[in-house]
Motif scaffolding. Structure first.
Motif, mmCIF file in Angstrom:
data_model
loop_
_atom_site.group_PDB
_atom_site.id
_atom_site.type_symbol
_atom_site.label_atom_id
_atom_site.label_comp_id
_atom_site.label_asym_id
_atom_site.label_seq_id
_atom_site.Cartn_x
_atom_site.Cartn_y
_atom_site.Cartn_z
ATOM 1 N N ARG A 110 0.965 -1.120 0.127
ATOM 2 C CA ARG A 110 0.093 0.057 0.031
ATOM 3 C C ARG A 110 0.990 1.287 0.033
ATOM 4 N NH1 ARG A 110 -3.221 1.034 4.189
ATOM 5 N NH2 ARG A 110 -5.012 1.280 3.040
ATOM 6 N N ILE A 111 0.498 2.150 -0.899
ATOM 7 C CA ILE A 111 1.418 3.270 -1.133
ATOM 8 C C ILE A 111 0.483 4.605 -1.090
ATOM 9 C CG2 ILE A 111 3.009 4.548 -2.618
ATOM 10 C CD1 ILE A 111 3.709 1.836 -4.003
ATOM 11 N N ALA A 112 0.790 5.745 -0.435
ATOM 12 C CA ALA A 112 0.086 6.781 -0.398
ATOM 13 C C ALA A 112 0.864 7.848 -0.670
ATOM 14 C CB ALA A 112 -0.740 6.959 0.984
ATOM 15 N N CYS A 113 0.005 9.175 -0.918
ATOM 16 C CA CYS A 113 0.715 10.446 -1.467
ATOM 17 C C CYS A 113 0.385 11.618 -0.496
ATOM 18 C CB CYS A 113 0.387 10.875 -3.045
ATOM 19 S SG CYS A 113 1.314 9.697 -4.117
ATOM 20 N N LEU A 114 1.117 12.511 -0.055
ATOM 21 C CA LEU A 114 0.891 13.933 0.502
ATOM 22 C C LEU A 114 1.429 14.799 -0.465
ATOM 23 C CD1 LEU A 114 0.045 15.404 3.148
ATOM 24 C CD2 LEU A 114 2.297 14.958 3.883
ATOM 25 N N ASP A 115 0.297 15.702 -0.846
ATOM 26 C CA ASP A 115 0.585 16.637 -1.780
ATOM 27 C C ASP A 115 1.121 18.202 -0.986
ATOM 28 O OD1 ASP A 115 -1.926 17.143 -0.730
ATOM 29 O OD2 ASP A 115 -2.585 18.190 -2.526
ATOM 30 N N ARG A 116 2.113 17.935 -0.180
ATOM 31 C CA ARG A 116 2.357 19.019 0.605
ATOM 32 C C ARG A 116 4.081 18.793 0.545
ATOM 33 N NH1 ARG A 116 4.504 20.409 5.672
ATOM 34 N NH2 ARG A 116 3.267 21.825 6.962
ATOM 35 N N VAL A 117 4.655 20.141 0.383
ATOM 36 C CA VAL A 117 6.225 20.097 0.868
ATOM 37 C C VAL A 117 6.661 19.971 2.159
ATOM 38 C CG1 VAL A 117 8.316 21.458 0.542
ATOM 39 C CG2 VAL A 117 6.431 21.789 -1.291
ATOM 40 N N CYS A 118 7.296 18.753 2.303
ATOM 41 C CA CYS A 118 7.734 18.501 3.847
ATOM 42 C C CYS A 118 9.167 18.611 4.053
ATOM 43 C CB CYS A 118 7.285 16.901 4.228
ATOM 44 S SG CYS A 118 5.441 16.767 4.162
ATOM 45 N N VAL A 119 10.068 18.516 3.020
ATOM 46 C CA VAL A 119 11.474 18.675 3.058
ATOM 47 C C VAL A 119 11.842 19.588 2.184
ATOM 48 C CG1 VAL A 119 13.558 17.396 2.279
ATOM 49 C CG2 VAL A 119 11.861 16.356 3.624
ATOM 50 N N THR A 120 12.913 20.467 2.513
ATOM 51 C CA THR A 120 13.525 21.371 1.580
ATOM 52 C C THR A 120 15.056 20.777 1.394
ATOM 53 O OG1 THR A 120 12.423 23.273 2.287
ATOM 54 C CG2 THR A 120 14.513 23.687 1.397
ATOM 55 N N TRP A 121 15.169 20.432 0.113
ATOM 56 C CA TRP A 121 16.477 20.104 -0.337
ATOM 57 C C TRP A 121 17.434 21.115 -0.721
ATOM 58 C CZ3 TRP A 121 17.237 18.671 -6.061
ATOM 59 C CH2 TRP A 121 18.502 18.261 -6.305
ATOM 60 N N ARG A 122 18.258 21.387 0.201
ATOM 61 C CA ARG A 122 19.447 22.224 -0.416
ATOM 62 C C ARG A 122 20.430 21.819 -1.242
ATOM 63 N NH1 ARG A 122 20.572 26.249 3.661
ATOM 64 N NH2 ARG A 122 20.014 24.816 5.239
ATOM 65 N N LYS A 123 20.189 22.563 -2.434
ATOM 66 C CA LYS A 123 21.091 22.448 -3.654
ATOM 67 C C LYS A 123 22.552 22.965 -3.297
ATOM 68 C CE LYS A 123 21.106 22.386 -8.727
ATOM 69 N NZ LYS A 123 21.684 20.993 -8.828
ATOM 70 N N ARG A 124 23.470 22.072 -3.125
ATOM 71 C CA ARG A 124 24.754 22.559 -2.634
ATOM 72 C C ARG A 124 25.505 22.826 -4.034
ATOM 73 N NH1 ARG A 124 26.556 20.095 1.985
ATOM 74 N NH2 ARG A 124 28.550 21.410 1.851
ATOM 75 N N ARG A 125 26.118 24.104 -4.184
ATOM 76 C CA ARG A 125 27.090 24.375 -5.404
ATOM 77 C C ARG A 125 28.398 23.615 -5.220
ATOM 78 N NH1 ARG A 125 29.785 28.243 -4.932
ATOM 79 N NH2 ARG A 125 29.828 28.849 -7.056
ATOM 80 N N ARG A 126 29.026 23.303 -4.020
ATOM 81 C CA ARG A 126 30.046 22.642 -4.287
ATOM 82 C C ARG A 126 30.255 21.929 -2.848
ATOM 83 N NH1 ARG A 126 34.274 25.009 -7.346
ATOM 84 N NH2 ARG A 126 33.062 26.111 -9.120
ATOM 85 N N GLY A 127 31.087 20.878 -2.881
ATOM 86 C CA GLY A 127 31.291 19.929 -1.410
ATOM 87 C C GLY A 127 30.681 18.900 -1.162
ATOM 88 N N SER A 128 30.096 18.212 -2.438
ATOM 89 C CA SER A 128 29.419 16.954 -2.431
ATOM 90 C C SER A 128 29.678 16.107 -3.753
ATOM 91 C CB SER A 128 27.985 17.088 -2.277
ATOM 92 O OG SER A 128 27.397 17.572 -3.549
ATOM 93 N N ALA A 129 29.816 14.855 -3.729
ATOM 94 C CA ALA A 129 30.138 14.115 -4.715
ATOM 95 C C ALA A 129 29.327 14.441 -6.157
ATOM 96 C CB ALA A 129 30.028 12.604 -4.526
ATOM 97 N N SER A 130 27.906 14.701 -5.884
ATOM 98 C CA SER A 130 27.032 15.231 -6.733
ATOM 99 C C SER A 130 27.484 16.303 -7.461
ATOM 100 C CB SER A 130 25.858 15.192 -6.298
ATOM 101 O OG SER A 130 25.581 16.264 -5.381
ATOM 102 N N THR A 131 28.135 17.187 -7.010
ATOM 103 C CA THR A 131 28.738 18.517 -7.535
ATOM 104 C C THR A 131 29.862 18.551 -8.050
ATOM 105 O OG1 THR A 131 29.377 19.301 -5.504
ATOM 106 C CG2 THR A 131 27.044 19.863 -6.096
ATOM 107 N N VAL A 132 30.569 17.455 -8.224
ATOM 108 C CA VAL A 132 31.859 17.390 -8.621
ATOM 109 C C VAL A 132 31.918 16.591 -9.722
ATOM 110 C CG1 VAL A 132 34.300 16.782 -8.334
ATOM 111 C CG2 VAL A 132 32.938 17.775 -6.502
ATOM 112 N N PRO A 133 32.158 17.009 -10.980
ATOM 113 C CA PRO A 133 32.187 16.062 -12.292
ATOM 114 C C PRO A 133 33.370 15.048 -12.210
ATOM 115 C CG PRO A 133 33.166 18.252 -13.002
ATOM 116 C CD PRO A 133 32.536 18.448 -11.595
ATOM 117 N N GLY A 134 33.319 13.994 -12.868
ATOM 118 C CA GLY A 134 34.128 12.921 -12.734
ATOM 119 C C GLY A 134 33.674 11.545 -13.148
ATOM 120 N N ARG A 135 34.617 10.535 -12.950
ATOM 121 C CA ARG A 135 34.081 9.235 -13.405
ATOM 122 C C ARG A 135 33.373 8.456 -12.158
ATOM 123 N NH1 ARG A 135 36.255 7.443 -18.298
ATOM 124 N NH2 ARG A 135 35.468 5.303 -18.069
ATOM 125 N N HIS A 136 33.556 9.064 -11.173
ATOM 126 C CA HIS A 136 32.526 8.314 -10.088
ATOM 127 C C HIS A 136 30.970 8.567 -10.169
ATOM 128 C CE1 HIS A 136 32.887 12.608 -8.875
ATOM 129 N NE2 HIS A 136 31.598 12.702 -8.482
#
Length: 747
Positions: A200-226
């Motif tokens: 059973r899956i349900a949905c909530l149409d409300r913003v519950c989390v704010t995702w802080r989009k980092r400019r730098r400092g994480s693997a997702s913001t560094v280009p490379g073969r990883h």
């Protein structure tokens, strides 16, 4: 104890600038039946200390300290193993829950009969604090009143594949032995597996989390073969889906899942922040293999996957436009350059000089502050390095004899900026300077932040006049190392200068002088300044007010001198933003004060003084190392706090916030000194707590730490000397001739 409704699991490594906000966003939720499992992933920053401080004051916080760093996935798994709540919510340490999020989630879960998974909305917050809605809103709104399976509504598999935009029933998680992967893209395939396994899956149409989009400092913001890891993750996902045991939705949902994977992998490949252009052919070929290997019988491959040449031709038009814009911009820049800047461009083509270090302080005002202390220590420990200072023409005569210096915008200036291996500054280099990849940039800073700094200034227009935040970010992107004098600074720097530099908890090199100076040094400095033996020297150092033009003393100095009376010597040091002041000159000529505004070393002034009279200057943080009395004049605190913004309440009187007694005007200040309260037990207690909070790294070896780590390439920083074992310069009364004998006689 009742089972918590939610176990919120927060992995933390290198997020100390955002972690308090994250933890507070959880602990201030209603209902209170929440378990907060904060996992310190063997962080070398302040994350673990922050977690322990929260755990000490709130029993809902469960601290977990890993013995070796494992990454986000293993940290999340470690937190899940400790969880006791009905539902698991995985929240990154730099993101945060919106107010009322858990109450809304709890209400929707109850209305839906406590389903296995609840999907909810999120928004994105960039470095400019601009919010952007997610792409999931339409789906969540359409299914806000239904309960379904992935077989019923396969489109649920297209919701942002993240760990933090859903809650999962813990018994479902444990029954199937779900776990995050080890390495990048750890949430794939588990976020899909939980949806496929859910009855059973349900949905909530409300913003519950704010995702802080980092400019730098994480693997997702560094280009490379990883980023190639995402291919392995989807390959593993499809292998699991092809197996058994994940519910009846597998077959009907496979087409949707395949289309989602193809689309996402192509977007990752085209993202300049993830896959470098030179790596795209390899990524493209492996992407094609994964999709061909797992293509459902009736699914079609995207047509351009059949040939890399087709992919290249698809990109050609966009690439051509990009190159045209880049070429035009380069031509404009070349046209605008002066002769010396053209010379700089030529110098950038020459090899970097591995033994050349460029130093600058306070926008090229002279040999000062942290860079000066590093330079002195480098001469001692790394004599093979040649240090040269940048100075403005008007400060050229202030350079001490024997110290190499170049005048800003001279021919030699552009040469050393282009070719120096190391760049050391406590402020900013101009935008016309471009750090080469081979160069190493050390940002030392020049104070502990009480006032708002960096990106936080956007909310304070009086302080942000003329500030280019884009240029500020570009500048921070050039830093390789950022010095910190205390955990508070580390948290602030990471948040307000969001980039991927390495923070070095070295202490401030300029403060080494407080631990290396001797009684003879204190006597000499006082004699050079003309302070009478036995006089109580009070160093008054008011800070700059962004909302005022020019220097306007917050105190009536004549009245203060009269109120203090005989036996007191007032040393006045204005902020370096201000030039000579005729009023101070007149008072000094009359013998009322000593105007030490142009003295080259504030550290020497601190050593010569018996006490500091400050308002909101960062000097108070450095002065606390001396363990000498501090009196705070804060008559305009409210105006300063609202105009500039502050990080804590200096006047709260709470241990760690307030460094000494607070006085509102000249007479109150004089009363503090005449009554002896300036040096009483309460003053000592406040000062000790302030020193513990803001001076943990300063021990006399900060400059040596920097030289060994940055210039000599040592892997580990020198350990910090425990506070109880540090030896600080003696106060003036103990430094006077015969003071030691007198003390022995009293003993």
């Amino acid at each position: 104890m009742a089972m918590p409704r939610f176990s919120v699991i927060v992995p933390a490594r290198g997020v100390q600038g955002f972690l308090r906000h994250c933890l507070d966003s959880v602990l201030t939720q209603s209902p209170q039946e929440v378990e907060l499992i904060a996992v310190d992933d063997c962080s070398d920053g302040g994350d673990g200390a922050i977690i322990d401080a929260y755990a000490a004051t709130d029993p809902r916080v469960v601290p977990v300290h890993l013995t070796r760093p494992g990454g986000v996935g293993p940290a999340r798994n470690a937190g899940a193993r400790r969880a006791t709540g009905e539902y698991l919510l995985f929240l990154d340490g730099d993101d945060f829950l919106t107010p009322g999020a858990l109450a809304a989630a709890d209400a929707r879960l109850r209305a839906a009969g406590d389903p296995d998974v609840l999907l909810f909305d999120h928004d994105r917050l960039n470095v400019w604090e601009q919010r952007h809605a997610s792409d999931d809103r339409e789906f969540l709104e359409a299914h806000a009143d239904t309960v379904f399976t992935a077989e019923d509504v396969p489109a649920c598999l297209t919701v942002q594949p993240a760990a933090w935009n859903r809650v999962v029933r813990r018994d479902l998680w444990e029954t199937h032995g779900f776990a995050f992967a080890d390495g990048p893209y750890d949430e794939v395939p588990v976020v899909f597996q939980t949806l496929l396994a859910a009855a059973r899956i349900a949905c909530l149409d409300r913003v519950c989390v704010t995702w802080r989009k980092r400019r730098r400092g994480s693997a997702s913001t560094v280009p490379g073969r990883h980023h190639f890891a995402v291919l392995d993750r989807y390959d593993a996902l499809f292998r699991v889906v092809s197996g058994t045991g994940l519910g009846g939705g597998v077959e009907t949902a496979r087409d949707v899942l395949f289309a989602h994977a193809a689309d996402r992998l192509l977007r990752i490949m085209d993202d300049d922040g993830r896959v470098r252009p030179g790596d795209r052919p390899d990524f493209f070929r492996e992407l094609g293999r994964v999709l061909r290997r797992h293509r459902p019988a009736d699914a079609e491959l995207p047509p351009h996957l059949n040939s890399y040449a087709v992919y290249r031709s698809r990109q050609r038009a966009g690439t051509l436009r990009h190159r045209t814009v880049k070429t035009l911009r380069a031509r404009r820049n070349r046209t605008a350059r002066s002769v010396y800047r053209r010379y700089y461009a030529l110098q950038l083509r020459r090899p970097v000089d591995e033994n050349l270090v460029v130093y600058a302080a306070y926008w090229n005002r002279g040999v000062l502050c942290n860079p000066a202390a590093i330079h002195a220590k480098a001469r001692e420990l790394a004599p093979h390095l040649r240090g040269v200072w940048l100075v403005d023409r008007k400060h050229r005569d202030d350079v001490p004899p024997g110290v190499p210096a170049v005048t800003v915008n001279s021919r030699r200036y552009w040469e050393v900026m282009a070719r120096a291996k190391y760049l050391v500054n406590n402020a900013n280099f101009p935008a016309t300077v471009h750090k080469r990849p081979e160069q190493v940039y050390v940002q030392t800073h020049h104070g502990t932040p009480l006032k708002k700094m960096g990106m936080d200034l956007r909310r304070h227009p009086a302080a942000a006049q003329g500030v280019s935040f884009l240029r500020m970010l570009d500048h921070a992107d050039q830093w390789d190392y950022c010095l910190s004098s205390n955990p508070h600074s580390t948290e602030v720097w990471q948040r307000v200068y969001p980039s991927d530099y390495e923070t070095l908890p070295t202490g401030y090199p300029r403060n080494d002088a407080y631990f290396t100076a001797t009684a003879e040094d204190v006597r000499r400095i006082r004699a050079e300044l003309g302070i009478a033996p036995g006089a109580t020297a009070i160093l008054y150092a008011p800070t700059h007010r962004d909302y005022e033009r020019g220097f306007h003393p917050p105190l009536d100095l004549e009245r203060l001198v009269d109120a203090l009376g005989e036996g007191h010597q007032l040393l006045v040091r204005t902020h370096y933003f201000y030039g000579a002041d005729s009023r101070l000159a007149a008072l000094e000529e009359a013998g009322r004060i000593l105007d030490v505004s142009r003295h080259p070393s504030v550290e020497e002034l601190a050593l010569a003084s018996d006490a500091l009279l400050c308002d909101f200057s960062s000097l108070m943080f450095d002065y606390a190392n001396l363990d000498r009395p501090i009196v705070v004049h804060a008559a305009d605190w409210e105006a300063y706090r609202h105009a500039r913004g502050v990080y804590f309440d200096l006047l709260s009187g709470a241990p760690g916030d307030t460094p000494g007694h607070v006085a509102g005007d000249a007479q109150e200040i004089a009363d503090v000194f005449h009554s002896g309260r300036w040096a009483d037990d309460r003053s000592t207690e406040l000062r000790a707590a302030f020193r513990d909070r803001f001076c943990p790294y300063d021990d006399g070896f900060a400059a040596e730490r920097v030289v060994r780590r940055v210039f000599l390439g040592e892997d580990e920083l020198l350990p910090v000397v425990p506070a109880a074992d540090r030896t600080v310069a003696p106060p003036p009364r103990e430094a006077e001739p015969g003071a030691d004998e007198a003390a022995d006689a009293r003993t």
